[in-house]
Design a protein around this motif. Structure first.
Motif, PDB file in Angstrom:
ATOM      1  N   GLU A 234       0.814  -1.220   0.000  1.00  0.00           N
ATOM      2  CA  GLU A 234       0.000   0.000   0.000  1.00  0.00           C
ATOM      3  C   GLU A 234       0.850   1.274   0.000  1.00  0.00           C
ATOM      4  OE1 GLU A 234      -0.865  -0.073   4.803  1.00  0.00           O
ATOM      5  OE2 GLU A 234      -2.391  -0.779   3.403  1.00  0.00           O
ATOM      6  N   GLU A 235       2.130   1.123  -0.280  1.00  0.00           N
ATOM      7  CA  GLU A 235       3.022   2.267  -0.425  1.00  0.00           C
ATOM      8  C   GLU A 235       3.811   2.102  -1.721  1.00  0.00           C
ATOM      9  OE1 GLU A 235       3.849   2.821   4.384  1.00  0.00           O
ATOM     10  OE2 GLU A 235       5.530   2.405   3.021  1.00  0.00           O
ATOM     11  N   ALA A 236       4.329   3.218  -2.233  1.00  0.00           N
ATOM     12  CA  ALA A 236       5.100   3.154  -3.468  1.00  0.00           C
ATOM     13  C   ALA A 236       6.252   4.146  -3.429  1.00  0.00           C
ATOM     14  CB  ALA A 236       4.211   3.443  -4.674  1.00  0.00           C
ATOM     15  N   VAL A 237       7.365   3.737  -4.007  1.00  0.00           N
ATOM     16  CA  VAL A 237       8.523   4.617  -4.183  1.00  0.00           C
ATOM     17  C   VAL A 237       8.613   4.951  -5.667  1.00  0.00           C
ATOM     18  CG1 VAL A 237      11.017   4.856  -3.949  1.00  0.00           C
ATOM     19  CG2 VAL A 237       9.728   3.525  -2.262  1.00  0.00           C
ATOM     20  N   ILE A 238       8.627   6.246  -5.982  1.00  0.00           N
ATOM     21  CA  ILE A 238       8.681   6.688  -7.380  1.00  0.00           C
ATOM     22  C   ILE A 238      10.115   7.041  -7.742  1.00  0.00           C
ATOM     23  CG2 ILE A 238       7.828   8.339  -9.080  1.00  0.00           C
ATOM     24  CD1 ILE A 238       5.647   6.559  -7.938  1.00  0.00           C
ATOM     25  N   GLU A 239      10.581   6.462  -8.836  1.00  0.00           N
ATOM     26  CA  GLU A 239      11.917   6.763  -9.356  1.00  0.00           C
ATOM     27  C   GLU A 239      11.783   7.411 -10.727  1.00  0.00           C
ATOM     28  OE1 GLU A 239      14.746   3.650  -9.840  1.00  0.00           O
ATOM     29  OE2 GLU A 239      14.543   2.958  -7.783  1.00  0.00           O
ATOM     30  N   VAL A 240      12.494   8.501 -10.938  1.00  0.00           N
ATOM     31  CA  VAL A 240      12.636   9.115 -12.256  1.00  0.00           C
ATOM     32  C   VAL A 240      14.110   9.509 -12.401  1.00  0.00           C
ATOM     33  CG1 VAL A 240      10.251   9.977 -12.366  1.00  0.00           C
ATOM     34  CG2 VAL A 240      12.036  11.407 -11.346  1.00  0.00           C
ATOM     35  N   PHE A 241      14.483   9.967 -13.581  1.00  0.00           N
ATOM     36  CA  PHE A 241      15.836  10.481 -13.720  1.00  0.00           C
ATOM     37  C   PHE A 241      16.041  11.641 -12.739  1.00  0.00           C
ATOM     38  CE2 PHE A 241      15.683   8.846 -18.262  1.00  0.00           C
ATOM     39  CZ  PHE A 241      16.603   7.824 -18.025  1.00  0.00           C
ATOM     40  N   LYS A 242      17.262  11.769 -12.251  1.00  0.00           N
ATOM     41  CA  LYS A 242      17.555  12.769 -11.214  1.00  0.00           C
ATOM     42  C   LYS A 242      17.087  14.175 -11.612  1.00  0.00           C
ATOM     43  CE  LYS A 242      21.388  11.964  -9.093  1.00  0.00           C
ATOM     44  NZ  LYS A 242      22.833  11.884  -8.760  1.00  0.00           N
ATOM     45  N   GLU A 243      17.291  14.516 -12.877  1.00  0.00           N
ATOM     46  CA  GLU A 243      16.924  15.873 -13.315  1.00  0.00           C
ATOM     47  C   GLU A 243      15.409  16.088 -13.361  1.00  0.00           C
ATOM     48  OE1 GLU A 243      18.125  13.513 -17.075  1.00  0.00           O
ATOM     49  OE2 GLU A 243      18.750  13.694 -14.975  1.00  0.00           O
ATOM     50  N   ASP A 244      14.635  14.990 -13.306  1.00  0.00           N
ATOM     51  CA  ASP A 244      13.175  15.108 -13.354  1.00  0.00           C
ATOM     52  C   ASP A 244      12.525  15.160 -11.972  1.00  0.00           C
ATOM     53  OD1 ASP A 244      12.957  15.173 -16.118  1.00  0.00           O
ATOM     54  OD2 ASP A 244      12.845  12.993 -16.307  1.00  0.00           O
TER      55      ASP A 244
END
Length: 285
Positions: A234-244
């Motif tokens: 019921e939790e989530a970690v969001i990853e994007v490119f560092k600059e985003d």
């Protein structure tokens, strides 16, 4: 158009060292009457497909893509777009990996069972279409780290001509840019199962949560790459490119609302930014 495949005059403009390796791939493939290519639409399988087309011509090559319950939305459409640009026959084969208990169990051998089923299905389809040889886009690094997909491919007789001549990640990018491939700068992609922690069962519900969250991030933050990694269901970690990362902060209210709609109670942003899959045990495929 894709003139650089067939026009020999462009050979003089190619990156020298990388093209020498590429020519070795052509030598290997030219001995076959025809080949099918396991084609995901990613950069590695695109180069393998270009090599097959250059060695044999479009009428002796079949591009075949697996459609999985864990495929990232739009992946098959992206593969079709590249195949159309190349002018090669392209077929899609549905593969139900969710029916494999060892895959759903999501232990460290998950990728092996998934890849084995994919290659089996693609090989069977290719054979029914008159293609006895199936190649993939595995490259040097895949063999160096001992990816499960490499083991599955070997067991089923799938050939990896790029890896055979030591073509690596940077070689692939340089050659695709030389050929003008539309996906030369495509970010790396991995299946949705990689967003679920090892040891937690892969379920249709979890996959729907991941797709919903990743679509929301793409819609609101306009990023080219996103990973929504579930935690505790019921939790989530969001990853994007560092600059985003700043884009995520700007649309935090929209993201929180999207998460609440599907029962995700907390969202975290990974401040390290996206880390290449090859450095993640659970994403080795």
């Amino acid at each position: 158009g894709f003139s650089k495949i067939y026009a020999p005059m462009f050979r003089e403009l190619a990156p020298l060292e990388e093209y020498r390796k590429f020519e070795k791939v052509l030598d290997r493939l030219s001995r076959f009457s025809g080949v099918a290519v396991a084609f995901s639409g990613g950069v590695d399988s695109t180069l393998a497909l270009i090599a097959a087309l250059k060695a044999l011509g479009p009428h002796r090559v079949l591009a075949v893509t697996a459609l999985l319950p864990v495929s990232v939305p739009g992946e098959v459409e992206g593969a079709k777009g590249v195949a159309d640009w190349l002018g090669v026959r392209h077929e899609v084969v549905e593969v139900d990996v969710m029916g494999i208990p060892e895959f759903r169990r999501n232990l460290e051998d998950r990728c092996y069972y998934c890849k084995r089923e994919i290659y089996r299905a693609l090989k069977d389809f290719a054979s029914s279409e008159g293609y006895s040889v199936l190649i993939d886009g595995s490259r040097r690094e895949d063999f160096e780290v001992g990816r499960p997909g490499v083991k599955a491919a070997g067991e089923l007789g799938v050939l990896s001509p790029l890896a055979e001549v030591e073509i690596g990640r940077e070689d692939v990018r340089k050659l695709l840019k030389f050929f003008g491939a539309p996906n030369a700068d495509k970010p790396p992609e991995s299946c949705l199962a990689t967003r679920i922690p090892l040891g937690e069962e892969i379920t249709e519900k979890k996959l729907r949560l991941i797709v919903h969250l990743e679509n929301a991030v793409k819609d609101f933050a306009d990023v080219s790459l996103v990973r929504a990694r579930l935690r505790k269901g019921e939790e989530a970690v969001i990853e994007v490119f560092k600059e985003d990362i700043p884009k995520l902060v700007e649309c935090r209210e929209d993201l929180l609302k999207a998460a609440e709609e599907i029962g995700v109670k907390k969202i975290y942003i990974d401040l390290r930014g996206y880390v290449m899959e090859e450095h993640r045990l659970q994403e080795v495929a």
